[in-house]
Scaffold this motif. Structure first.
Motif, PDB file in Angstrom:
ATOM      1  N   LEU A 103       0.978  -1.244   0.100  1.00 46.68           N
ATOM      2  CA  LEU A 103      -0.056   0.088   0.098  1.00 46.68           C
ATOM      3  C   LEU A 103       0.736   1.297  -0.067  1.00 46.68           C
ATOM      4  CD1 LEU A 103      -3.002  -0.700   2.655  1.00 46.68           C
ATOM      5  CD2 LEU A 103      -2.939  -0.511  -0.086  1.00 46.68           C
ATOM      6  N   ALA A 104       1.671   1.271   0.751  1.00 43.57           N
ATOM      7  CA  ALA A 104       2.936   2.516   0.830  1.00 43.57           C
ATOM      8  C   ALA A 104       3.475   2.680  -0.445  1.00 43.57           C
ATOM      9  CB  ALA A 104       4.013   2.139   1.974  1.00 43.57           C
ATOM     10  N   TYR A 105       3.764   1.469  -1.314  1.00 47.89           N
ATOM     11  CA  TYR A 105       4.435   1.569  -2.297  1.00 47.89           C
ATOM     12  C   TYR A 105       3.648   2.276  -3.325  1.00 47.89           C
ATOM     13  CZ  TYR A 105       7.355   0.698  -6.476  1.00 47.89           C
ATOM     14  OH  TYR A 105       7.977   0.861  -7.604  1.00 47.89           O
ATOM     15  N   ARG A 106       2.470   1.908  -3.575  1.00 55.98           N
ATOM     16  CA  ARG A 106       1.586   2.403  -4.576  1.00 55.98           C
ATOM     17  C   ARG A 106       1.002   3.863  -4.232  1.00 55.98           C
ATOM     18  NH1 ARG A 106      -2.509  -2.685  -6.288  1.00 55.98           N
ATOM     19  NH2 ARG A 106      -0.913  -4.169  -6.560  1.00 55.98           N
ATOM     20  N   LEU A 107       0.733   4.058  -2.848  1.00 53.13           N
ATOM     21  CA  LEU A 107       0.101   5.384  -2.659  1.00 53.13           C
ATOM     22  C   LEU A 107       1.165   6.391  -2.219  1.00 53.13           C
ATOM     23  CD1 LEU A 107      -2.792   3.844  -0.288  1.00 53.13           C
ATOM     24  CD2 LEU A 107      -2.847   4.544  -2.591  1.00 53.13           C
ATOM     25  N   VAL A 108       2.454   6.111  -1.686  1.00 57.16           N
ATOM     26  CA  VAL A 108       3.272   7.063  -1.181  1.00 57.16           C
ATOM     27  C   VAL A 108       4.500   7.122  -2.031  1.00 57.16           C
ATOM     28  CG1 VAL A 108       4.593   8.085   0.589  1.00 57.16           C
ATOM     29  CG2 VAL A 108       2.281   7.138   0.996  1.00 57.16           C
ATOM     30  N   ILE A 163       8.183   9.114  -6.629  1.00 59.55           N
ATOM     31  CA  ILE A 163       9.326   8.978  -7.399  1.00 59.55           C
ATOM     32  C   ILE A 163       8.783   9.567  -8.687  1.00 59.55           C
ATOM     33  CG2 ILE A 163      10.386   7.080  -8.876  1.00 59.55           C
ATOM     34  CD1 ILE A 163      10.041   5.246  -6.464  1.00 59.55           C
ATOM     35  N   ARG A 164       7.525   9.404  -9.159  1.00 56.16           N
ATOM     36  CA  ARG A 164       7.050  10.152 -10.101  1.00 56.16           C
ATOM     37  C   ARG A 164       7.118  11.647 -10.261  1.00 56.16           C
ATOM     38  NH1 ARG A 164       3.170   6.101  -9.876  1.00 56.16           N
ATOM     39  NH2 ARG A 164       1.435   7.607  -9.251  1.00 56.16           N
ATOM     40  N   LEU A 165       6.664  12.161  -9.022  1.00 53.31           N
ATOM     41  CA  LEU A 165       6.856  13.599  -8.987  1.00 53.31           C
ATOM     42  C   LEU A 165       8.373  13.993  -8.857  1.00 53.31           C
ATOM     43  CD1 LEU A 165       5.700  16.223  -8.217  1.00 53.31           C
ATOM     44  CD2 LEU A 165       5.593  15.566  -5.751  1.00 53.31           C
ATOM     45  N   GLY A 166       9.103  13.376  -8.532  1.00 54.17           N
ATOM     46  CA  GLY A 166      10.616  13.496  -8.326  1.00 54.17           C
ATOM     47  C   GLY A 166      11.113  13.789  -9.796  1.00 54.17           C
ATOM     48  N   VAL A 184      10.000  16.857 -11.450  1.00 51.80           N
ATOM     49  CA  VAL A 184      10.676  17.933 -11.192  1.00 51.80           C
ATOM     50  C   VAL A 184      11.902  18.157 -11.751  1.00 51.80           C
ATOM     51  CG1 VAL A 184      11.931  19.172  -9.423  1.00 51.80           C
ATOM     52  CG2 VAL A 184       9.558  18.179  -8.890  1.00 51.80           C
ATOM     53  N   ILE A 185      12.670  16.950 -11.976  1.00 54.33           N
ATOM     54  CA  ILE A 185      13.822  16.910 -12.516  1.00 54.33           C
ATOM     55  C   ILE A 185      13.773  17.103 -14.086  1.00 54.33           C
ATOM     56  CG2 ILE A 185      15.791  15.100 -13.397  1.00 54.33           C
ATOM     57  CD1 ILE A 185      15.334  13.851 -10.574  1.00 54.33           C
ATOM     58  N   SER A 186      12.619  16.578 -14.700  1.00 49.64           N
ATOM     59  CA  SER A 186      12.681  16.929 -16.148  1.00 49.64           C
ATOM     60  C   SER A 186      12.394  18.462 -16.466  1.00 49.64           C
ATOM     61  CB  SER A 186      11.533  16.143 -16.561  1.00 49.64           C
ATOM     62  OG  SER A 186      11.030  16.387 -18.143  1.00 49.64           O
TER      63      SER A 186
END
Length: 368
Positions: A345-350, A355-358, A361-363
């Motif tokens: 659950l933590a992997y999918r929700l947090v 990681i995708r948000l990071g 931001v980097i892109s």
């Protein structure tokens, strides 16, 4: 990332997942459900070495991923942003949960303590070094390493320098342990301070330097072929030696070969085996899933174990099962199952959204 590189990193992830699961079993025995004294208890207590293995794996994996693209402003920004968005989201969620729990039960958490936890500064405050987030102490140590990572990356480029630095860090680890024992600090600080654990990070750096960074030679390649061919035997042998070294009745052996040095050496061997390719009985669908969820397993498991203990689930198992060994391993299976559920659950929700948000931001940073 090409297939060869992805495969090698997959082996390292499997090792990380097994290490995280080992810590669950270790803490279950150390805190909640105790095995009877004997070989099984000795074996489970040895699993505490999984945290140093985390440190060595972290150093090796980061060097493998950033070896040729770290020493410019853009690369450094990407490196630290990826670390921030990988580590912080789940840590902050757990920090809020532990703060809410402490407040609910009438505990007091000062604004200063919240601040040092939010900024990962707790390793520098003996007495607060364990973090509000249970098992979070190691993340503070990790962040200290991240700050110094460019220095270690430079060290990794020279094989001899890597070896010399490893020996220096081993001496520093022993000195730090002795220094902490000589002054009135909490006992746990002797194993949780940053200087004490530098030797394990450097073990990963040295392994990378010797296996990946140094110029290939016929002799080195021959050694790696032997290690890969004998991987199963080496894994079992080194684990047995680790147990024997820790519980040897001859103390002079630990004087001649300190536990920090021996454990770091074992970590090096395990990382090399994982890099070359773990045997099929270790690397499988289940262990790869553990690798993906390793961060969540590690960070969530103390909270899960506490809930299972306080809710009476462990007590119910122990009431229904007479044999103490079956009691423990029954509780262990339940603990791992619940931890995996919440880690998923933590992997999918947090974790995954973080990681995708990071990456977004980097892109944007790269395109601006």
């Amino acid at each position: 990332m090409n297939n060869k590189r992805a495969g090698r990193l997959s082996g390292l992830e499997v090792l990380r997942g097994l290490a995280a699961t080992s810590i669950v079993i270790f803490h279950l025995n150390a805190i909640h459900v105790h095995l009877p004294s004997g070989p099984a208890s000795l074996l489970v207590s040895t699993l505490s070495g999984a945290v140093p293995l985390f440190f060595a794996l972290s150093a090796f994996s980061l060097l493998y991923g950033y070896r040729d693209r770290l020493f410019d402003e853009g690369s450094l920004k990407r490196f630290y942003l990826r670390r921030v968005f990988r580590i912080l989201p789940l840590f902050y969620v757990m920090l809020l949960i532990y703060y809410a729990r402490a407040t609910y039960y009438g505990g007091y958490v000062s604004k200063g303590e919240l601040l040092i936890n939010s900024l990962f500064l707790f390793p520098f405050f003996p007495g607060k070094h364990e973090s509000l987030v249970w098992a979070g102490w190691s993340l503070g140590v990790e962040w200290c390493f991240y700050i110094l990572f460019p220095v270690f990356a430079l060290i990794s480029r020279e094989k001899l320098l890597s070896i010399v630095t490893f020996l220096i860090m081993c001496a520093l680890s022993l000195a730090a342990t002795r220094l902490v024992l000589d002054i009135p600090l909490e006992k746990s600080f002797s194993g949780m301070n940053f200087p004490k654990n530098l030797v394990y990070f450097q073990a990963g750096v040295m392994t990378f330097s010797l296996v990946c960074q140094s110029v290939a030679s016929e002799q080195r390649d021959r050694i790696l072929v032997v290690i890969k061919h004998k991987s199963s035997a080496l894994l079992l042998l080194t684990f047995l030696l680790l147990i024997s070294h820790r519980f040897t009745p001859f103390p002079f052996i630990r004087v001649i070969l300190p536990s920090e040095l021996f454990l770091a050496f074992v970590c090096c061997i395990w990382i090399v085996i994982a890099y070359l390719g773990l045997p099929a009985w270790v690397d499988n669908v289940i262990s790869r899933s553990l690798g993906k969820l390793s961060y969540g397993i590690y960070l969530l498991h103390p909270f899960v174990l506490s809930i299972l203990s306080n809710s009476g689930i462990y007590g119910g198992i122990m009431d229904k099962v007479v044999d103490p060994y079956l009691q423990f391993w029954g509780c262990a299976l339940v603990s791992i199952a619940f931890t995996l559920f919440f880690a998923e659950l933590a992997y999918r929700l947090v974790e995954s959204p973080g990681i995708r948000l990071g990456e977004k931001v980097i892109s944007r940073m790269s395109s601006s």
